[in-house]
Design a protein around this motif. Sequence first.
Motif, PDB file in Angstrom:
ATOM      1  N   GLU A  42      44.887 -37.304 -37.460  1.00 34.78           N
ATOM      2  CA  GLU A  42      43.994 -38.468 -37.520  1.00 34.78           C
ATOM      3  C   GLU A  42      44.483 -39.366 -38.644  1.00 34.78           C
ATOM      4  O   GLU A  42      44.610 -38.925 -39.795  1.00 34.78           O
ATOM      5  N   LEU A  43      44.751 -40.612 -38.297  1.00 33.22           N
ATOM      6  CA  LEU A  43      45.257 -41.576 -39.276  1.00 33.22           C
ATOM      7  C   LEU A  43      44.137 -42.520 -39.683  1.00 33.22           C
ATOM      8  O   LEU A  43      43.439 -43.084 -38.826  1.00 33.22           O
ATOM      9  N   ILE A  44      43.966 -42.682 -40.974  1.00 32.51           N
ATOM     10  CA  ILE A  44      42.963 -43.603 -41.507  1.00 32.51           C
ATOM     11  C   ILE A  44      43.613 -44.981 -41.590  1.00 32.51           C
ATOM     12  O   ILE A  44      44.644 -45.145 -42.257  1.00 32.51           O
ATOM     13  N   VAL A  45      43.039 -45.937 -40.880  1.00 30.00           N
ATOM     14  CA  VAL A  45      43.637 -47.278 -40.815  1.00 30.00           C
ATOM     15  C   VAL A  45      42.607 -48.322 -41.218  1.00 30.00           C
ATOM     16  O   VAL A  45      41.404 -48.139 -41.018  1.00 30.00           O
ATOM     17  N   SER A  46      43.110 -49.413 -41.780  1.00 27.40           N
ATOM     18  CA  SER A  46      42.211 -50.395 -42.370  1.00 27.40           C
ATOM     19  C   SER A  46      42.497 -51.788 -41.802  1.00 27.40           C
ATOM     20  O   SER A  46      43.493 -52.408 -42.183  1.00 27.40           O
ATOM     21  N   PRO A  47      41.659 -52.265 -40.884  1.00 24.70           N
ATOM     22  CA  PRO A  47      41.878 -53.609 -40.327  1.00 24.70           C
ATOM     23  C   PRO A  47      41.969 -54.659 -41.425  1.00 24.70           C
ATOM     24  O   PRO A  47      42.632 -55.687 -41.245  1.00 24.70           O
ATOM     25  N   ASP A  48      41.346 -54.391 -42.575  1.00 29.11           N
ATOM     26  CA  ASP A  48      41.445 -55.341 -43.692  1.00 29.11           C
ATOM     27  C   ASP A  48      42.898 -55.555 -44.094  1.00 29.11           C
ATOM     28  O   ASP A  48      43.280 -56.655 -44.475  1.00 29.11           O
ATOM     29  N   HIS A  49      43.710 -54.477 -44.019  1.00 31.20           N
ATOM     30  CA  HIS A  49      45.113 -54.640 -44.396  1.00 31.20           C
ATOM     31  C   HIS A  49      45.827 -55.540 -43.392  1.00 31.20           C
ATOM     32  O   HIS A  49      46.685 -56.330 -43.770  1.00 31.20           O
ATOM     33  N   GLY A  50      45.462 -55.427 -42.119  1.00 31.14           N
ATOM     34  CA  GLY A  50      46.023 -56.348 -41.121  1.00 31.14           C
ATOM     35  C   GLY A  50      45.614 -57.774 -41.398  1.00 31.14           C
ATOM     36  O   GLY A  50      46.428 -58.713 -41.312  1.00 31.14           O
ATOM     37  N   ASP A  51      44.363 -57.965 -41.770  1.00 31.47           N
ATOM     38  CA  ASP A  51      43.860 -59.321 -42.061  1.00 31.47           C
ATOM     39  C   ASP A  51      44.517 -59.892 -43.316  1.00 31.47           C
ATOM     40  O   ASP A  51      44.875 -61.064 -43.363  1.00 31.47           O
ATOM     41  N   ARG A  52      44.672 -59.037 -44.328  1.00 29.96           N
ATOM     42  CA  ARG A  52      45.180 -59.531 -45.622  1.00 29.96           C
ATOM     43  C   ARG A  52      46.599 -60.065 -45.542  1.00 29.96           C
ATOM     44  O   ARG A  52      46.995 -60.929 -46.307  1.00 29.96           O
ATOM     45  N   ILE A  53      47.401 -59.560 -44.595  1.00 31.38           N
ATOM     46  CA  ILE A  53      48.784 -60.061 -44.471  1.00 31.38           C
ATOM     47  C   ILE A  53      48.889 -61.143 -43.407  1.00 31.38           C
ATOM     48  O   ILE A  53      49.983 -61.609 -43.085  1.00 31.38           O
ATOM     49  N   GLY A  54      47.729 -61.520 -42.832  1.00 30.25           N
ATOM     50  CA  GLY A  54      47.743 -62.594 -41.839  1.00 30.25           C
ATOM     51  C   GLY A  54      48.143 -62.130 -40.447  1.00 30.25           C
ATOM     52  O   GLY A  54      48.307 -62.950 -39.534  1.00 30.25           O
ATOM     53  N   LEU A  55      48.309 -60.821 -40.276  1.00 35.64           N
ATOM     54  CA  LEU A  55      48.664 -60.285 -38.957  1.00 35.64           C
ATOM     55  C   LEU A  55      47.437 -60.252 -38.052  1.00 35.64           C
ATOM     56  O   LEU A  55      47.521 -60.521 -36.849  1.00 35.64           O
ATOM     57  N   GLY A  56      46.309 -59.940 -38.637  1.00 36.25           N
ATOM     58  CA  GLY A  56      45.071 -59.812 -37.870  1.00 36.25           C
ATOM     59  C   GLY A  56      44.869 -58.381 -37.422  1.00 36.25           C
ATOM     60  O   GLY A  56      45.832 -57.632 -37.216  1.00 36.25           O
ATOM     61  N   ALA A  57      43.594 -58.019 -37.296  1.00 35.19           N
ATOM     62  CA  ALA A  57      43.257 -56.626 -36.998  1.00 35.19           C
ATOM     63  C   ALA A  57      43.770 -56.191 -35.626  1.00 35.19           C
ATOM     64  O   ALA A  57      44.241 -55.057 -35.466  1.00 35.19           O
ATOM     65  N   ASP A  58      43.709 -57.065 -34.628  1.00 30.65           N
ATOM     66  CA  ASP A  58      44.108 -56.654 -33.271  1.00 30.65           C
ATOM     67  C   ASP A  58      45.590 -56.286 -33.206  1.00 30.65           C
ATOM     68  O   ASP A  58      45.958 -55.257 -32.634  1.00 30.65           O
ATOM     69  N   ALA A  59      46.443 -57.143 -33.790  1.00 27.61           N
ATOM     70  CA  ALA A  59      47.886 -56.869 -33.750  1.00 27.61           C
ATOM     71  C   ALA A  59      48.219 -55.656 -34.620  1.00 27.61           C
ATOM     72  O   ALA A  59      49.109 -54.858 -34.277  1.00 27.61           O
ATOM     73  N   TYR A  60      47.505 -55.525 -35.731  1.00 26.96           N
ATOM     74  CA  TYR A  60      47.681 -54.353 -36.618  1.00 26.96           C
ATOM     75  C   TYR A  60      47.414 -53.069 -35.825  1.00 26.96           C
ATOM     76  O   TYR A  60      48.246 -52.160 -35.785  1.00 26.96           O
ATOM     77  N   ILE A  61      46.265 -53.025 -35.151  1.00 25.28           N
ATOM     78  CA  ILE A  61      45.908 -51.825 -34.386  1.00 25.28           C
ATOM     79  C   ILE A  61      46.859 -51.647 -33.200  1.00 25.28           C
ATOM     80  O   ILE A  61      47.263 -50.520 -32.872  1.00 25.28           O
ATOM     81  N   ALA A  62      47.243 -52.743 -32.552  1.00 27.06           N
ATOM     82  CA  ALA A  62      48.140 -52.638 -31.393  1.00 27.06           C
ATOM     83  C   ALA A  62      49.474 -52.018 -31.809  1.00 27.06           C
ATOM     84  O   ALA A  62      50.035 -51.165 -31.101  1.00 27.06           O
ATOM     85  N   GLY A  63      50.003 -52.437 -32.968  1.00 28.68           N
ATOM     86  CA  GLY A  63      51.263 -51.868 -33.455  1.00 28.68           C
ATOM     87  C   GLY A  63      51.121 -50.379 -33.719  1.00 28.68           C
ATOM     88  O   GLY A  63      51.985 -49.577 -33.336  1.00 28.68           O
ATOM     89  N   ILE A  64      50.032 -50.013 -34.352  1.00 25.99           N
ATOM     90  CA  ILE A  64      49.804 -48.594 -34.673  1.00 25.99           C
ATOM     91  C   ILE A  64      49.696 -47.776 -33.379  1.00 25.99           C
ATOM     92  O   ILE A  64      50.282 -46.693 -33.264  1.00 25.99           O
ATOM     93  N   CYS A  65      48.964 -48.318 -32.404  1.00 23.81           N
ATOM     94  CA  CYS A  65      48.806 -47.597 -31.127  1.00 23.81           C
ATOM     95  C   CYS A  65      50.152 -47.445 -30.419  1.00 23.81           C
ATOM     96  O   CYS A  65      50.420 -46.410 -29.787  1.00 23.81           O
ATOM     97  N   GLU A  66      51.007 -48.445 -30.531  1.00 21.42           N
ATOM     98  CA  GLU A  66      52.345 -48.335 -29.944  1.00 21.42           C
ATOM     99  C   GLU A  66      53.117 -47.195 -30.624  1.00 21.42           C
ATOM    100  O   GLU A  66      53.798 -46.406 -29.955  1.00 21.42           O
ATOM    101  N   GLY A  67      53.000 -47.105 -31.941  1.00 25.26           N
ATOM    102  CA  GLY A  67      53.661 -46.011 -32.673  1.00 25.26           C
ATOM    103  C   GLY A  67      53.143 -44.651 -32.216  1.00 25.26           C
ATOM    104  O   GLY A  67      53.916 -43.697 -32.084  1.00 25.26           O
ATOM    105  N   ILE A  68      51.829 -44.572 -31.972  1.00 30.10           N
ATOM    106  CA  ILE A  68      51.244 -43.302 -31.487  1.00 30.10           C
ATOM    107  C   ILE A  68      51.824 -42.953 -30.115  1.00 30.10           C
ATOM    108  O   ILE A  68      52.217 -41.807 -29.857  1.00 30.10           O
ATOM    109  N   ARG A  69      51.904 -43.958 -29.242  1.00 27.96           N
ATOM    110  CA  ARG A  69      52.431 -43.712 -27.890  1.00 27.96           C
ATOM    111  C   ARG A  69      53.889 -43.240 -27.949  1.00 27.96           C
ATOM    112  O   ARG A  69      54.274 -42.299 -27.257  1.00 27.96           O
ATOM    113  N   GLN A  70      54.684 -43.914 -28.786  1.00 30.45           N
ATOM    114  CA  GLN A  70      56.105 -43.544 -28.899  1.00 30.45           C
ATOM    115  C   GLN A  70      56.244 -42.110 -29.409  1.00 30.45           C
ATOM    116  O   GLN A  70      57.053 -41.338 -28.892  1.00 30.45           O
TER     117      GLN A  70
END
Length: 322
Positions: free
Chosen positions: A88-116
Amino acid sequence: MTSHLKKVELHCHLEGAAPPALTEAQAQKYNTDISAYLRDGTYVWHDFASFLECYDKVSEVYKTDEDYALLTETYLQELAGIGTIYSELIVSPDHGDRIGLGADAYIAGICEGIRQAKAKSGIEARLIVTGERHFGPERVIAAAKYAAKADNPLITGFNLAGEERMGRVADYAQAFDIARDAGLGLTIHAGEVCGAFSVSDALDVVRPSRIGHGVRAIEDADLVRRLADLGTVLEVCPGSNIALNVFPDFASHPLRKFKETGVRVTISSDDPPFFHTSLKREYELAADAFGFSDKEINELTRTGIEAAFVDEKTRMALLALI
Ligand SMILES: Nc1ncnc2[nH]cnc12
Ligand SMILES: [Zn+2]
């Protein structure tokens, strides 16, 4: 020797698992000077507050969904390589927001890593969205709302991390109400930097099935009995606790005492390279520093699966692997 044992991890912050070499490469890629926070392959911090600052700063060199996919896959493949079947990975949408990536793209990238990672090694993983206490209650509520609405089968839990000395748990109650109503599993950092009162607050206000750390509950015998009676699972991270000087050494760490008094415990690595540890080392410590037998270590792993924020079919499949 614990290399032959299957492993499970319930408590690891994704950015906190970033290998220094990868973070260094990311910093070069984006021409960012992080030498105040990462030097000679070592993350630089000296106490809990400076650790949190270091963590937030070096996270900023992970900027795109591809960066997050790479980070996630890299960590999960490292885990799979030592026999880990669930993370279980603890993830913080705030970190996605803080770099201007946004929470959705942040989570989408992480989910892609999980799938791979799952495609390559079979490792199963889920995400726990966390609010960061030091970003304030409003941001934590926003994180809870994000998790509640995400409709993403990989997001199965909600957590509260960050500066435990900021405010009281009650200030964050609304966020947990939102997450609970959405059916997410609940866990909360408590009893790490603050004492037993913080764990009592968490039980009273959040009623979580698990607590991140919780180890300073040992300061209150009635509270230890309460944890045992409730069956609350402690996500214990011994290497982190020693690195942050929560206890001076492994001999005074209460992991074994909790287990012997009937408190349900699991072991995790928290922010492994920041604390000069790894899940492999935590399992080795369970054997060498705490004297647990293979059978006892498997009980810790089994407890982790029993407490995992997964559907019952996945839980049964994981239990069958132990
Ligand atoms: N050990 C820890 N405690 C609280 N918040 C954190 N965020 C990352 N690691 C943490
Ligand atoms: Zn943590």
